[in-house]
Design an enzyme around this catalytic site. Sequence first.
Site, PDB file in Angstrom:
ATOM      1  CE  LYS A   9      38.039  25.626 -41.291  1.00 46.36           C
ATOM      2  NZ  LYS A   9      37.909  27.084 -41.050  1.00 46.36           N
ATOM      3  CG  ASP A 134      40.383  24.373 -37.713  1.00 48.05           C
ATOM      4  OD1 ASP A 134      39.867  24.642 -36.610  1.00 48.05           O
ATOM      5  OD2 ASP A 134      40.498  25.213 -38.624  1.00 48.05           O
TER       6      ASP A 134
END
Length: 289
Positions: A9, A134
Amino acid sequence: MMVLPAPAKLNLFLYITGRRDDGYHNLQTLFQFVDHGDSLGFEPAPDGELSLHPALPGVAEEQNLIIKAARLLQHHTGCTQGARIHLTKRLPMGGGLGGGSSDAATTLVALNRLWQLGLPTEQLAQLGLTLGADVPVFIRGQAAFAEGVGDILTPAHPPEPWYLVLHPEIEVATAAVFNDPELTRNSPVLSLQQRLALPWQNDCEPLVKKHHPEVAKLLGWLLEYAPSRMTGTGACIFASFGSREKAEQTLAKAPEGTRGFVAKGCNLSPLFSALQKMDAATPSSNTAT
């Protein structure tokens, strides 16, 4: 063997808006996936056995997020099945690309299918949150504007350019960044629309550049070719390009001692693209995620 990606990401922006009483930080960030990352293979094992091949150097098994995710799913569901997990590691540790969180998310999603547990996505995301802030965005699989500690997610649809991601071959400890008294912690809380209308920044970047001159030097170099920023708490930096060719041309000029890759931005996680292809190929398979 079920083989699935664990994509990286990028934090397209990252603002720290306050520190909570429990020591965690409130933030606002824009998560987007890229089509590059680790790969994990899963196959059944008897008697609840869990194993990871190869082991990560310097990471004890009980601290490895892949094994922790698998054990968490076993304990939460009472599942007595096991798994042999095969890891192809491509993302650097301490790079700010979410590699460990993505590995954990892919593990939860994959074993939910392999063991035919049928847990819904939201329940998997809540389990994932106990492993790391996350992890839920990787489980939900949609680019998102994240608030709170990163767990309050609003789907977002930023452009999907080609990115050049560079790593200066150092690790940055996330805990050290968030515990540093010099970290900016008072950015204003704004709406996503307000954030999108302003220049994008990363509140962690000035601090990391101060303590890690390798990051500062690489950011300065990449800035000559395109606007560059750091992702997460570093050490990786990135810039967007209009074409793959331009990104690859810039990568070819990268300073010695720098690792990097070129990847496409993805608002749908490559993990879920892979699951969709799997379901299309085997329509009778279990499709719960």
